[in-house]
Scaffold this motif. Structure first.
Motif, PDB file in Angstrom:
ATOM      1  N   VAL A   1      50.975   9.337  14.913  1.00  0.00           N
ATOM      2  CA  VAL A   1      51.481   9.269  13.539  1.00  0.00           C
ATOM      3  C   VAL A   1      52.002  10.647  13.165  1.00  0.00           C
ATOM      4  O   VAL A   1      51.319  11.651  13.346  1.00  0.00           O
ATOM      5  CB  VAL A   1      50.387   8.833  12.540  1.00  0.00           C
ATOM      6  CG1 VAL A   1      50.905   8.919  11.101  1.00  0.00           C
ATOM      7  CG2 VAL A   1      49.909   7.427  12.856  1.00  0.00           C
ATOM      8  N   ARG A   2      53.235  10.675  12.656  1.00  0.00           N
ATOM      9  CA  ARG A   2      53.826  11.921  12.176  1.00  0.00           C
ATOM     10  C   ARG A   2      54.721  11.601  10.983  1.00  0.00           C
ATOM     11  O   ARG A   2      55.559  10.698  11.062  1.00  0.00           O
ATOM     12  CB  ARG A   2      54.633  12.584  13.283  1.00  0.00           C
ATOM     13  CG  ARG A   2      55.383  13.840  12.850  1.00  0.00           C
ATOM     14  CD  ARG A   2      54.485  15.031  12.655  1.00  0.00           C
ATOM     15  NE  ARG A   2      55.230  16.184  12.176  1.00  0.00           N
ATOM     16  CZ  ARG A   2      54.727  17.409  12.032  1.00  0.00           C
ATOM     17  NH1 ARG A   2      53.466  17.636  12.365  1.00  0.00           N
ATOM     18  NH2 ARG A   2      55.464  18.403  11.583  1.00  0.00           N
ATOM     19  N   ARG A   3      54.521  12.307   9.886  1.00  0.00           N
ATOM     20  CA  ARG A   3      55.308  12.073   8.680  1.00  0.00           C
ATOM     21  C   ARG A   3      56.142  13.303   8.337  1.00  0.00           C
ATOM     22  O   ARG A   3      55.735  14.436   8.578  1.00  0.00           O
ATOM     23  CB  ARG A   3      54.402  11.756   7.484  1.00  0.00           C
ATOM     24  CG  ARG A   3      53.647  10.457   7.567  1.00  0.00           C
ATOM     25  CD  ARG A   3      52.962  10.164   6.229  1.00  0.00           C
ATOM     26  NE  ARG A   3      52.123   8.979   6.278  1.00  0.00           N
ATOM     27  CZ  ARG A   3      50.823   8.987   6.572  1.00  0.00           C
ATOM     28  NH1 ARG A   3      50.220  10.144   6.832  1.00  0.00           N
ATOM     29  NH2 ARG A   3      50.137   7.871   6.604  1.00  0.00           N
ATOM     30  N   PHE A   4      57.290  13.062   7.728  1.00  0.00           N
ATOM     31  CA  PHE A   4      58.089  14.088   7.086  1.00  0.00           C
ATOM     32  C   PHE A   4      58.312  13.628   5.652  1.00  0.00           C
ATOM     33  O   PHE A   4      59.172  12.783   5.394  1.00  0.00           O
ATOM     34  CB  PHE A   4      59.419  14.299   7.814  1.00  0.00           C
ATOM     35  CG  PHE A   4      59.261  14.833   9.217  1.00  0.00           C
ATOM     36  CD1 PHE A   4      58.961  16.168   9.433  1.00  0.00           C
ATOM     37  CD2 PHE A   4      59.401  13.999  10.315  1.00  0.00           C
ATOM     38  CE1 PHE A   4      58.808  16.672  10.721  1.00  0.00           C
ATOM     39  CE2 PHE A   4      59.254  14.486  11.603  1.00  0.00           C
ATOM     40  CZ  PHE A   4      58.952  15.826  11.805  1.00  0.00           C
ATOM     41  N   GLY A   5      57.493  14.129   4.748  1.00  0.00           N
ATOM     42  CA  GLY A   5      57.509  13.612   3.386  1.00  0.00           C
ATOM     43  C   GLY A   5      57.024  12.180   3.375  1.00  0.00           C
ATOM     44  O   GLY A   5      55.945  11.866   3.895  1.00  0.00           O
TER      45      GLY A   5
END
Length: 235
Positions: free
Chosen positions: A13-17
């Motif tokens: 899991v990786r988020r940008f905003g």
């Protein structure tokens, strides 16, 4: 020969905003495979490669290469050769100096012969001692390719490897990729032009919104399967 997968990524899991670049993504790659990684812009392909290379730490999940956690174990990243779509070379250094610096990072003692061979192979031996600052995009890409494979990593991650290459250099790269895909190495390649290495691929993986939506062995002619693949190419 490895008995476990060369690459094992689990629940990334990786988020940008508010955007989930990786959404509970899992992937395994074994030696001898060339995985063609496709998807629309923003699908998460580059983020996945950077996570596998240990350059981006996922919020959740784990990446193992050769059985070692690339985010937790010192030296585990040495099993990875990463070619970004940005050349990431030092402009003020010459090609020879760039490769010497890379060799030192990987503790390659007595690497001068390998450096000379790498420069010869990518056609930069005549410019080996000129600052890279004045190089064309294609020349920088060739230098980046030489650096990527200098330490002979078992895993190669290629993000748009044909960017800036003229037809002759692109054909040479295809031949090298065919050689790299040996029994003790594996490759994951991202490209907007799957035809460039379609016949070399053993598997086709398509990403959409941070998830894998298609994962099948490569079979048939690209023109025959393109309508099936194209349905995933939506933003």
């Amino acid at each position: 020969m490895l008995t476990h997968p060369l690459v094992r990524a689990t629940g990334l899991v990786r988020r940008f905003g508010l955007i989930r670049a990786l959404d509970q993504l899992s992937l395994e790659v074994r030696v001898g495979e060339l995985v063609l990684l496709l998807g629309a812009n923003g699908a998460g392909k580059t983020t996945l490669l950077r996570a596998l290379a240990g350059l981006v730490r996922p919020l959740r999940g784990r990446v193992q290469v050769c059985g070692r956690d690339v985010h937790a174990e010192p030296g585990a990243r040495g099993a990875v050769g990463f070619l970004s779509h940005h050349a990431m070379v030092y402009d003020d250094l010459t090609p020879r100096e760039n490769l010497r610096f890379h060799a030192a990072l990987h503790r390659l003692d007595g690497a001068e012969r390998e450096i000379e061979a790498a420069l010869e192979l990518v056609g930069l031996i005549d410019r080996a001692d000129l600052p890279a600052r004045g190089f064309s995009r294609g020349m920088l890409q060739r230098l980046a390719l030489a650096r990527t494979d200098l330490h002979r990593p078992p895993l190669l991650l290629l993000d748009e490897p044909f960017t800036g290459l003229d037809p002759v250099a692109a054909d040479t790269l295809r031949q090298r990729i065919a050689t790299w895909r040996t029994a003790d190495r594996g490759i994951i390649a991202v490209t907007h032009d799957p035809a460039a290495i379609w016949t070399l691929a053993t598997r086709v993986v398509v990403m959409q919104h941070g998830r894998i939506v298609h994962d099948q062995p490569r079979s048939g002619d690209l023109m025959d399967v393109r309508p099936t693949l194209d349905r995933w190419f939506v933003a």
